[in-house]
Design a protein around this motif. Structure first.
Motif, mmCIF file in Angstrom:
data_model
loop_
_atom_site.group_PDB
_atom_site.id
_atom_site.type_symbol
_atom_site.label_atom_id
_atom_site.label_comp_id
_atom_site.label_asym_id
_atom_site.label_seq_id
_atom_site.Cartn_x
_atom_site.Cartn_y
_atom_site.Cartn_z
ATOM 1 N N TRP A 128 0.835 -1.215 0.000
ATOM 2 C CA TRP A 128 0.000 0.000 0.000
ATOM 3 C C TRP A 128 0.868 1.263 0.000
ATOM 4 C CZ3 TRP A 128 -4.523 -0.329 -1.807
ATOM 5 C CH2 TRP A 128 -5.339 -1.427 -1.552
ATOM 6 N N ILE A 131 2.165 1.595 -3.530
ATOM 7 C CA ILE A 131 1.103 2.112 -4.403
ATOM 8 C C ILE A 131 0.909 3.613 -4.172
ATOM 9 C CG2 ILE A 131 -1.395 2.060 -4.821
ATOM 10 C CD1 ILE A 131 -1.257 -0.994 -4.417
ATOM 11 N N ASP A 134 3.948 5.395 -5.838
ATOM 12 C CA ASP A 134 3.857 5.318 -7.295
ATOM 13 C C ASP A 134 2.651 6.092 -7.818
ATOM 14 O OD1 ASP A 134 6.166 3.790 -7.443
ATOM 15 O OD2 ASP A 134 5.096 1.877 -7.564
ATOM 16 N N GLY A 135 1.531 6.017 -7.103
ATOM 17 C CA GLY A 135 0.347 6.770 -7.509
ATOM 18 C C GLY A 135 0.575 8.267 -7.443
ATOM 19 N N LEU A 153 -0.342 3.448 -15.216
ATOM 20 C CA LEU A 153 -1.326 3.110 -14.189
ATOM 21 C C LEU A 153 -1.181 1.662 -13.728
ATOM 22 C CD1 LEU A 153 -4.414 5.019 -15.611
ATOM 23 C CD2 LEU A 153 -2.870 5.717 -13.772
ATOM 24 N N LEU A 157 -0.187 0.691 -9.836
ATOM 25 C CA LEU A 157 -1.017 -0.185 -9.014
ATOM 26 C C LEU A 157 -0.424 -1.580 -8.847
ATOM 27 C CD1 LEU A 157 -4.498 0.808 -10.471
ATOM 28 C CD2 LEU A 157 -3.463 1.578 -8.316
ATOM 29 N N GLY A 158 0.497 -1.971 -9.743
ATOM 30 C CA GLY A 158 0.995 -3.338 -9.740
ATOM 31 C C GLY A 158 2.342 -3.560 -9.102
#
Length: 180
Positions: A128, A131, A134-135, A153, A157-158
């Protein structure tokens, strides 16, 4: 550099480097210095040879090999091929990140952010935090006028979940096997 856009951090660095007018590799080095200061202050246990190798050389190495790859193979044509490349890329990059993070040889200043957040807020799993980092990079890239596509994206998320998978199922076991 369109293929490098898939990594959210690279997408952000590329977008910001274009905004300020500094070559990607040089801007990456400058950003890594700033992030290294954060790592030095809050997460010294994550500093090692790998930290410096990654922070100083990775931008130049990526640029070098990307240029060779594109000159030999060209840009990927077709949506199916691009999706396959993104999925394979996320898996390969995640395995590499997992191995180098669990080897205890130091981590890149950017990669430290998710690890440091995990240390500080340990009830929230690593993936998390990854993510979130990176997000945020993907969002900054988009807001800076960068191209944030499906690959970016998927990576945002990956990477966290796949790195976490490799940490638990492969990397820690490999390192334990070869260091004992």
């Amino acid at each position: 550099y369109s293929g490098m856009r898939n990594d959210p951090f690279s997408a952000m660095v590329m977008a910001l480097s274009e905004v300020v007018g500094i070559v990607y590799a040089n801007f990456l080095l400058m950003l890594n210095i700033v992030l290294f200061i954060v790592e030095f202050i809050t997460g010294r246990k994550y500093i090692g040879l790998g930290t410096f190798f990654n922070a100083i050389l990775i931008g130049y190495i990526v640029t070098f090999f990307y240029n060779i790859f594109i000159s030999v193979f060209g840009e990927a044509d077709g949506l199916i091929l691009r999706i396959i490349i993104v999925v394979v890329g996320v898996i390969v990059v995640s395995f590499g990140v997992s191995l180098y993070q669990t080897s205890d040889q130091g981590v890149a200043p950017y990669d430290y952010l998710a690890l440091g957040m995990t240390d500080k807020w340990s009830k929230i799993p690593y993936f998390w935090h990854r993510i979130a980092c990176d997000g945020t990079c993907a969002l900054v890239a988009f807001l800076s006028g960068g191209i944030v596509g499906l690959g970016t994206l998927v990576s945002a998320l990956g990477l966290g979940p796949v790195v976490n998978f490799f940490d638990v199922k492969v990397s820690k076991k490999l390192i334990a096997r070869f260091t004992n």
